[in-house]
Design an enzyme around this catalytic site. Structure first.
Site, PDB file in Angstrom:
ATOM      1  NE  ARG A 290       4.645  -8.629   3.927  1.00 62.08           N
ATOM      2  CZ  ARG A 290       5.121  -8.536   5.149  1.00 62.08           C
ATOM      3  NH1 ARG A 290       6.404  -8.269   5.354  1.00 62.08           N
ATOM      4  NH2 ARG A 290       4.324  -8.708   6.195  1.00 62.08           N
ATOM      5  CE1 TYR A 434      -5.959 -11.463  -0.563  1.00 60.69           C
ATOM      6  CE2 TYR A 434      -5.431 -10.475  -2.672  1.00 60.69           C
ATOM      7  CZ  TYR A 434      -6.206 -11.320  -1.909  1.00 60.69           C
ATOM      8  OH  TYR A 434      -7.222 -12.025  -2.510  1.00 60.69           O
ATOM      9  CD  GLU A 435       0.298 -12.690   1.565  1.00 61.30           C
ATOM     10  OE1 GLU A 435       0.903 -12.899   2.633  1.00 61.30           O
ATOM     11  OE2 GLU A 435      -0.496 -13.491   1.073  1.00 61.30           O
ATOM     12  N   GLY A 436      -0.059  -8.349   4.707  1.00 68.29           N
ATOM     13  CA  GLY A 436       0.390  -7.243   5.546  1.00 68.29           C
ATOM     14  C   GLY A 436      -0.142  -5.933   5.005  1.00 68.29           C
TER      15      GLY A 436
END
Length: 589
Positions: A290, A434-436
């Site tokens: 993140r 991306y990534e949450g």
């Protein structure tokens, strides 16, 4: 004029003058390093970026990865790039000596990544590999470490993170990929994963998937998730039973193959750590990733801003409005027009504010892991946890506006392939996903991090901000802005308490219904804090470098007068008792 994708002077200013990152070398863990070694790593990254990455930006975009007869082919320059970054030791520079790294601060390695991604974000292969290798280093047994870490860090093997499934999306509780223990002590992995960045390609010798799956008989939900190493090629050289079902052709970041993978009946994997702890392990990589995604947002923003700035200085058009009737006078560069300057100010304010936050959060990461006592480690761990959702989202969400404004500066040319602006606009769009997604980060911030340790993290952060305010109050140039930030902090605490009162009623849906707006509010206050920190140091620079120091101070003023005032609307919305978005029995849409 040579095209720029980042400004070294600004990066050095933020890294060393504002955040004093060279002091990380005072910690015993980093004692073999100094500012000189930090600069060597950053200079090496810049050399690779200028030689192998920036010149191929458009070419890689136009020649997307292709899946033909089960084989994924990528642009041939990627093999050379992976070889060079591997040989330079950049992929695992922040790993311990024991795991084959150089024990470089994460802060410095992250800024090396910023430089590389600003040059060409379609070459994001190495960040995934370092994250996957770190999971093995942290939780794998000695056999896994010995077999996998070295070839991953030298660029020969690719690493991936395999979470998302077609039927589950971001809901990891609903994954169905399974794992069954074999007599040999390994596992048969079966299932499908989608959107797997760098999931396969011909620029590496092997691909090492970090896969979450549920061991047969494990509890439902996230409590029953385990983590496995699933290589494309097994130790004896035979190909594992992994099928490339498809490749996604994307709006942007087209140099990175995003794969749909199927793990078949005879696919073998190796358990990382202990059963049913996979999600907690994976969160290490996800939190690191993140921060990496936030760095990607800042990197693309940087490239877009510098492209727009150069164009604005070179493109003549019309005359200043007060002289619009003087048709015999020459046209002026568009940077002299107030609206263009507004757009450039907006880009610079978001870019540098976000980059400052990335450096700060990265420094908290280093201190959380390597401070000299447990009290400091706990403090910086809490600050790191609290700021990670903002560090991921602000550079990405503000980056969308940065690239949009950058394209706007080019006018009609920006919408064509003649300039890089249109690609940056496409490339950055994935970063808030991306990534949450931003919505997931917002729920993490408000639903978990704000109340973490009975609010201890929030108290620590408030203390850090108040320290900056106190310093700025003694400056005649900055006292006004210190007062504004103090007021913003007070208002944010009021709004936070209001939302927490809703949480106490047990109505979780109402509590989190506008979490994304709360995240936006929180981000504006945090970036205002960063600009006040920048202003304190910039003020001292005015005497020795008036242009640079005044540029920073003027951008601080821009942020406070143009961006921070947006909190007024956000507070009003968050304090409003009327919530329109909660589901009702009526069919609205």
């Amino acid at each position: 004029m040579q095209e720029k994708f980042f400004d070294k002077k600004t990066l050095d200013f933020l890294l060393y003058d504002v955040h004093e990152s060279e002091k990380l070398a005072d910690l015993p863990y980093f004692s073999d390093h100094s500012k000189e070694t930090f600069d060597m790593v950053l200079d090496t990254a810049n050399e690779i970026a200028e030689k192998l990455m920036f010149p191929y930006l458009k070419e890689i975009d136009k020649n997307q990865p292709e899946l033909v007869d089960g084989v994924v082919t990528v642009h041939p320059i990627l093999k050379k790039y992976l070889k060079e970054v591997g040989e330079a030791g950049i992929i695992g520079a922040d790993f311990s000596y024991e795991d084959g790294g150089a024990q470089l601060p994460f802060t410095i390695n992250n800024m090396a990544g910023f430089i590389l991604m600003a040059a060409n974000n379609g070459m994001m292969y190495t960040g995934l590999t370092s994250g996957a290798a770190r999971l093995i280093a942290s939780f794998g047994n000695d056999e896994l470490k010995k077999q996998y870490i070295a070839p991953m860090l030298n660029g020969k093997w690719q690493g991936t993170m395999c979470l998302t499934e077609p039927q589950a999306g971001s809901s990891l509780s609903d994954i169905t990929s399974s794992a069954e223990l074999t007599e040999a002590g390994n596992y048969k992995i079966k299932g499908q994963k989608i959107f797997i960045s760098c999931g396969d390609h011909d620029a590496c010798e092997n691909v090492v998937h970090l896969v979450i799956a549920r061991i047969k008989g494990a509890p439902l939900g996230t409590k029953g998730i385990s983590l496995f190493v699933v290589p494309k090629f097994l130790e004896d050289g035979t190909k594992n039973d992994i099928t490339n079902v498809g490749i996604y052709h994307k709006l942007g970041q087209r140099g990175v193959p995003a794969m749909h993978l199927e793990f078949g009946d005879n696919c073998l994997g190796y358990l990382v750590g202990v059963p049913n702890k996979g999600l907690s392990y994976m969160f290490q990589m996800m939190n690191e990733a993140r921060i990496g995604v936030g760095t990607t947002g800042a990197a693309i923003s940087s490239a877009a801003y510098h492209a727009a700035l150069q164009y604005a200085k070179e493109r003549p058009q019309s005359r200043r409005l007060n002289k619009k009737n003087e048709l015999d006078s020459p046209q002026v560069p568009i940077i002299e027009h107030a609206d263009v300057r507004r757009m450039l100010f907006a880009q610079k304010a978001a870019l540098e504010g976000g980059l400052s936050l990335l450096i700060l959060t990265s420094k908290y990461y280093d201190l959380a892991h390597h401070a000299e006592n447990e009290v400091d480690k706990k403090k910086y761990h809490l600050l790191l946890e609290l700021l990670t959702p903002i560090t991921k989202t602000y550079p990405c969400e503000s980056g969308l506006r940065v690239t949009s404004d950058a394209l706007q500066c080019f006018g009609g040319y920006g919408f064509t392939e003649d300039f890089r602006a249109e690609q940056y606009y496409r490339d950055i769009r994935i970063t808030p996903i991306y990534e949450g997604t931003t919505g997931i980060q917002a729920q993490d911030l408000l639903g978990r991090k704000i109340i973490m340790n009975q609010g201890e993290a929030m108290a620590l952060l408030s203390g850090e901000i108040i320290d900056t305010i106190t310093k700025a109050q003694s400056s005649s140039a900055l006292a006004k802005y210190a007062g504004i930030l103090a007021g913003e902090l007070k208002k944010m605490n009021k709004t936070t308490n209001h939302l927490l009162e809703i949480a106490e009623t047990g109505d979780v849906e109402k509590f989190l219904s506008d979490a994304t707006l709360y995240l936006e509010l929180f981000g504006l206050v945090i970036i205002a804090w960063q600009w006040l920190e920048i202003g304190l140091v910039a003020e001292a620079h005015v005497a020795s470098d008036a242009n640079f120091g005044n540029s920073e101070l003027q951008t601080l003023k821009y942020f406070y007068h143009y961006e921070l005032i947006k909190t007024d609307v956000l507070h009003k919305r968050l304090l409003d008792e009327e919530v329109i978005t909660l589901a009702t029995e009526e069919e609205i849409f």
